[in-house]
Design a protein around this motif. Structure first.
Motif, PDB file in Angstrom:
ATOM      1  N   ALA A  15       5.570  -4.538  -2.939  1.00  0.00           N
ATOM      2  CA  ALA A  15       6.280  -4.452  -1.652  1.00  0.00           C
ATOM      3  C   ALA A  15       7.571  -5.273  -1.679  1.00  0.00           C
ATOM      4  CB  ALA A  15       5.376  -4.939  -0.532  1.00  0.00           C
ATOM      5  N   GLU A  16       7.538  -6.430  -2.343  1.00  0.00           N
ATOM      6  CA  GLU A  16       8.710  -7.296  -2.408  1.00  0.00           C
ATOM      7  C   GLU A  16       9.851  -6.617  -3.169  1.00  0.00           C
ATOM      8  OE1 GLU A  16       5.600  -8.036  -3.172  1.00  0.00           O
ATOM      9  OE2 GLU A  16       5.008  -9.931  -2.249  1.00  0.00           O
ATOM     10  N   HIS A  17       9.510  -5.907  -4.245  1.00  0.00           N
ATOM     11  CA  HIS A  17      10.554  -5.188  -4.990  1.00  0.00           C
ATOM     12  C   HIS A  17      11.143  -4.061  -4.139  1.00  0.00           C
ATOM     13  CE1 HIS A  17      11.118  -6.742  -8.994  1.00  0.00           C
ATOM     14  NE2 HIS A  17       9.822  -6.863  -9.173  1.00  0.00           N
ATOM     15  N   ILE A  18      10.288  -3.354  -3.414  1.00  0.00           N
ATOM     16  CA  ILE A  18      10.776  -2.240  -2.585  1.00  0.00           C
ATOM     17  C   ILE A  18      11.756  -2.793  -1.540  1.00  0.00           C
ATOM     18  CG2 ILE A  18      10.070  -0.515  -0.855  1.00  0.00           C
ATOM     19  CD1 ILE A  18       7.670   0.091  -2.676  1.00  0.00           C
ATOM     20  N   ARG A  19      11.427  -3.954  -0.975  1.00  0.00           N
ATOM     21  CA  ARG A  19      12.306  -4.591   0.005  1.00  0.00           C
ATOM     22  C   ARG A  19      13.666  -4.927  -0.635  1.00  0.00           C
ATOM     23  NH1 ARG A  19      13.017  -9.964   0.536  1.00  0.00           N
ATOM     24  NH2 ARG A  19      14.007 -10.674   2.436  1.00  0.00           N
ATOM     25  N   SER A  20      13.657  -5.534  -1.830  1.00  0.00           N
ATOM     26  CA  SER A  20      14.931  -5.889  -2.478  1.00  0.00           C
ATOM     27  C   SER A  20      15.747  -4.649  -2.843  1.00  0.00           C
ATOM     28  CB  SER A  20      14.679  -6.711  -3.750  1.00  0.00           C
ATOM     29  OG  SER A  20      14.092  -7.941  -3.423  1.00  0.00           O
ATOM     30  N   ILE A  21      15.074  -3.581  -3.279  1.00  0.00           N
ATOM     31  CA  ILE A  21      15.786  -2.329  -3.616  1.00  0.00           C
ATOM     32  C   ILE A  21      16.507  -1.823  -2.371  1.00  0.00           C
ATOM     33  CG2 ILE A  21      15.454   0.124  -4.188  1.00  0.00           C
ATOM     34  CD1 ILE A  21      12.927  -0.882  -5.830  1.00  0.00           C
ATOM     35  N   GLU A  22      15.826  -1.876  -1.233  1.00  0.00           N
ATOM     36  CA  GLU A  22      16.418  -1.344  -0.004  1.00  0.00           C
ATOM     37  C   GLU A  22      17.548  -2.251   0.479  1.00  0.00           C
ATOM     38  OE1 GLU A  22      13.511   0.764   2.377  1.00  0.00           O
ATOM     39  OE2 GLU A  22      13.561   1.970   0.539  1.00  0.00           O
ATOM     40  N   LEU A  23      17.389  -3.579   0.341  1.00  0.00           N
ATOM     41  CA  LEU A  23      18.482  -4.498   0.692  1.00  0.00           C
ATOM     42  C   LEU A  23      19.708  -4.210  -0.170  1.00  0.00           C
ATOM     43  CD1 LEU A  23      16.615  -7.932   1.085  1.00  0.00           C
ATOM     44  CD2 LEU A  23      17.821  -6.674   2.881  1.00  0.00           C
ATOM     45  N   ALA A  24      19.471  -3.787  -1.415  1.00  0.00           N
ATOM     46  CA  ALA A  24      20.571  -3.510  -2.349  1.00  0.00           C
ATOM     47  C   ALA A  24      21.124  -2.092  -2.177  1.00  0.00           C
ATOM     48  CB  ALA A  24      20.094  -3.732  -3.785  1.00  0.00           C
ATOM     49  N   GLY A  25      20.621  -1.357  -1.191  1.00  0.00           N
ATOM     50  CA  GLY A  25      21.192  -0.042  -0.897  1.00  0.00           C
ATOM     51  C   GLY A  25      20.515   1.131  -1.596  1.00  0.00           C
ATOM     52  N   GLY A  26      19.401   0.878  -2.284  1.00  0.00           N
ATOM     53  CA  GLY A  26      18.669   1.970  -2.929  1.00  0.00           C
ATOM     54  C   GLY A  26      17.509   2.424  -2.062  1.00  0.00           C
ATOM     55  N   GLN A  27      16.790   3.435  -2.564  1.00  0.00           N
ATOM     56  CA  GLN A  27      15.570   3.875  -1.888  1.00  0.00           C
ATOM     57  C   GLN A  27      14.398   3.504  -2.793  1.00  0.00           C
ATOM     58  OE1 GLN A  27      15.660   8.056  -0.883  1.00  0.00           O
ATOM     59  NE2 GLN A  27      13.434   8.089  -0.592  1.00  0.00           N
ATOM     60  N   PRO A  31      12.960 -11.775  -9.395  1.00  0.00           N
ATOM     61  CA  PRO A  31      14.177 -11.685  -8.579  1.00  0.00           C
ATOM     62  C   PRO A  31      13.870 -11.139  -7.181  1.00  0.00           C
ATOM     63  CG  PRO A  31      14.083  -9.843 -10.086  1.00  0.00           C
ATOM     64  CD  PRO A  31      12.867 -10.680 -10.362  1.00  0.00           C
ATOM     65  N   GLU A  32      12.643 -10.666  -6.957  1.00  0.00           N
ATOM     66  CA  GLU A  32      12.302 -10.022  -5.679  1.00  0.00           C
ATOM     67  C   GLU A  32      11.738 -11.015  -4.661  1.00  0.00           C
ATOM     68  OE1 GLU A  32      10.497 -10.237  -8.246  1.00  0.00           O
ATOM     69  OE2 GLU A  32       8.363 -10.221  -7.737  1.00  0.00           O
ATOM     70  N   LEU A  33      11.566 -12.290  -5.066  1.00  0.00           N
ATOM     71  CA  LEU A  33      10.964 -13.262  -4.145  1.00  0.00           C
ATOM     72  C   LEU A  33      11.999 -14.119  -3.419  1.00  0.00           C
ATOM     73  CD1 LEU A  33       7.787 -14.401  -6.120  1.00  0.00           C
ATOM     74  CD2 LEU A  33       8.009 -12.624  -4.379  1.00  0.00           C
ATOM     75  N   THR A  34      13.279 -13.732  -3.534  1.00  0.00           N
ATOM     76  CA  THR A  34      14.329 -14.434  -2.794  1.00  0.00           C
ATOM     77  C   THR A  34      15.133 -13.373  -2.036  1.00  0.00           C
ATOM     78  OG1 THR A  34      16.066 -14.184  -4.438  1.00  0.00           O
ATOM     79  CG2 THR A  34      14.563 -16.034  -4.742  1.00  0.00           C
ATOM     80  N   ASP A  35      16.107 -13.828  -1.233  1.00  0.00           N
ATOM     81  CA  ASP A  35      16.978 -12.875  -0.536  1.00  0.00           C
ATOM     82  C   ASP A  35      18.178 -12.499  -1.399  1.00  0.00           C
ATOM     83  OD1 ASP A  35      15.423 -12.661   1.721  1.00  0.00           O
ATOM     84  OD2 ASP A  35      16.296 -14.469   2.606  1.00  0.00           O
ATOM     85  N   ASP A  36      18.214 -13.022  -2.615  1.00  0.00           N
ATOM     86  CA  ASP A  36      19.317 -12.714  -3.527  1.00  0.00           C
ATOM     87  C   ASP A  36      18.936 -11.447  -4.302  1.00  0.00           C
ATOM     88  OD1 ASP A  36      21.347 -12.683  -5.376  1.00  0.00           O
ATOM     89  OD2 ASP A  36      21.194 -14.818  -5.870  1.00  0.00           O
ATOM     90  N   TYR A  37      19.488 -10.309  -3.861  1.00  0.00           N
ATOM     91  CA  TYR A  37      19.082  -9.026  -4.450  1.00  0.00           C
ATOM     92  C   TYR A  37      20.098  -8.490  -5.464  1.00  0.00           C
ATOM     93  CZ  TYR A  37      22.078  -7.637  -0.573  1.00  0.00           C
ATOM     94  OH  TYR A  37      23.118  -7.549   0.295  1.00  0.00           O
ATOM     95  N   ARG A  38      20.940  -9.385  -6.014  1.00  0.00           N
ATOM     96  CA  ARG A  38      22.021  -8.892  -6.877  1.00  0.00           C
ATOM     97  C   ARG A  38      21.531  -8.336  -8.211  1.00  0.00           C
ATOM     98  NH1 ARG A  38      25.868 -13.740  -7.058  1.00  0.00           N
ATOM     99  NH2 ARG A  38      23.869 -14.808  -6.886  1.00  0.00           N
ATOM    100  N   LEU A  39      20.376  -8.796  -8.698  1.00  0.00           N
ATOM    101  CA  LEU A  39      19.867  -8.193  -9.945  1.00  0.00           C
ATOM    102  C   LEU A  39      19.339  -6.781  -9.667  1.00  0.00           C
ATOM    103  CD1 LEU A  39      19.842  -9.104 -12.898  1.00  0.00           C
ATOM    104  CD2 LEU A  39      17.484  -9.827 -12.605  1.00  0.00           C
ATOM    105  N   HIS A  40      18.832  -6.558  -8.463  1.00  0.00           N
ATOM    106  CA  HIS A  40      18.437  -5.197  -8.063  1.00  0.00           C
ATOM    107  C   HIS A  40      19.678  -4.310  -7.940  1.00  0.00           C
ATOM    108  CE1 HIS A  40      14.722  -7.353  -7.116  1.00  0.00           C
ATOM    109  NE2 HIS A  40      14.104  -6.181  -7.219  1.00  0.00           N
ATOM    110  N   SER A  41      20.769  -4.857  -7.402  1.00  0.00           N
ATOM    111  CA  SER A  41      22.032  -4.086  -7.338  1.00  0.00           C
ATOM    112  C   SER A  41      22.496  -3.723  -8.745  1.00  0.00           C
ATOM    113  CB  SER A  41      23.154  -4.886  -6.680  1.00  0.00           C
ATOM    114  OG  SER A  41      22.822  -5.216  -5.375  1.00  0.00           O
ATOM    115  N   TYR A  42      22.406  -4.690  -9.646  1.00  0.00           N
ATOM    116  CA  TYR A  42      22.793  -4.472 -11.048  1.00  0.00           C
ATOM    117  C   TYR A  42      21.959  -3.324 -11.637  1.00  0.00           C
ATOM    118  CZ  TYR A  42      23.501  -5.733 -16.022  1.00  0.00           C
ATOM    119  OH  TYR A  42      23.791  -5.721 -17.365  1.00  0.00           O
ATOM    120  N   PHE A  43      20.644  -3.332 -11.339  1.00  0.00           N
ATOM    121  CA  PHE A  43      19.761  -2.290 -11.883  1.00  0.00           C
ATOM    122  C   PHE A  43      20.071  -0.925 -11.253  1.00  0.00           C
ATOM    123  CE2 PHE A  43      15.586  -0.024 -11.992  1.00  0.00           C
ATOM    124  CZ  PHE A  43      15.566   0.177 -13.356  1.00  0.00           C
TER     125      PHE A  43
END
Ligand SMILES: NC(=O)CC[C@H](N)C(=O)O
Length: 195
Positions: A13-25, A170-182
């Protein structure tokens, strides 16, 4: 971009949240057939032995290998990094054997089971907030693997073409930039296919 998170065990769930914060689905992946519907896959942290067993049981090994070999991006975090490795230190059997690296599990020892730090990561402009929990370390990498960050002289983030791996969560903080990178890696891979 639609990014799947392997949902057999661990921090889904935490990864899904970071993906969505980074603009993905973000979607939870429970069956191998679902891989056909996504642009990239994250293998989360958890317990690598358990994730490996469930991947075998639900026919994910070959399916994820083909997904990656078709050029689709795969990102392993913590236990997910262990699952991606070609070799594990000690007598343990590797799982996907996709990424040319040797990994040591639980490499920080008991005193430092979990901690947070700011990491310089190549490709990310200011230090990334990273949470380490019974984290693995990358001990050796092959010639095609690019080291993106180290912590106290040990490799903790690496990339090999369409494969990305981090020792930390990287999904346990509000810093989602590695998800953006991915997500950018997935966009690039989708573009290369179309072009
Ligand atoms: N946070 C994690 O994913 C821990 C990984 C776990 N120690 C393992 O070896 O699988």
């Amino acid at each position: 971009m639609i990014i799947g998170v392997l949902a057999l065990q661990g921090a889904v769930a935490e990864h899904i949240r970071s993906i969505e914060l980074a603009g993905g689905q973000g979607v939870a992946i429970k069956r191998a057939e679902q891989l056909a519907e996504i642009d990239g896959l994250i293998i989360p942290g958890g317990e690598s032995t358990t994730i490996g067993k469930l991947m075998r049981k639900y026919d994910f090994i070959r399916a994820i290998q083909s997904f990656a070999q078709a050029g689709k991006p795969v990102f392993g975090t913590c236990a997910g990094l262990i699952v991606l490795a070609d070799k594990l230190e000690g007598a343990e059997e590797p799982h996907l054997r996709l990424m040319d690296m040797t990994v040591a599990r639980n490499a920080f020892g008991r005193q430092r089971e979990s901690f947070e730090t700011d990491l310089d990561v190549r490709g990310i402009d200011t230090p990334l907030r990273a949470v380490f929990i019974r984290a693995p370390l990358i001990k050796e990498v092959g010639a095609d693997v690019e080291v993106l960050s180290s912590y106290q002289g040990e490799i903790v983030t690496a990339r090999q073409g369409n494969l990305l791996a981090s020792s930390y969560h990287p999904e346990l903080t509000d810093d989602y930039r590695l998800h953006s990178y991915f997500i950018d890696m997935a966009r690039q891979a989708a573009g290369d296919k179309r072009g």
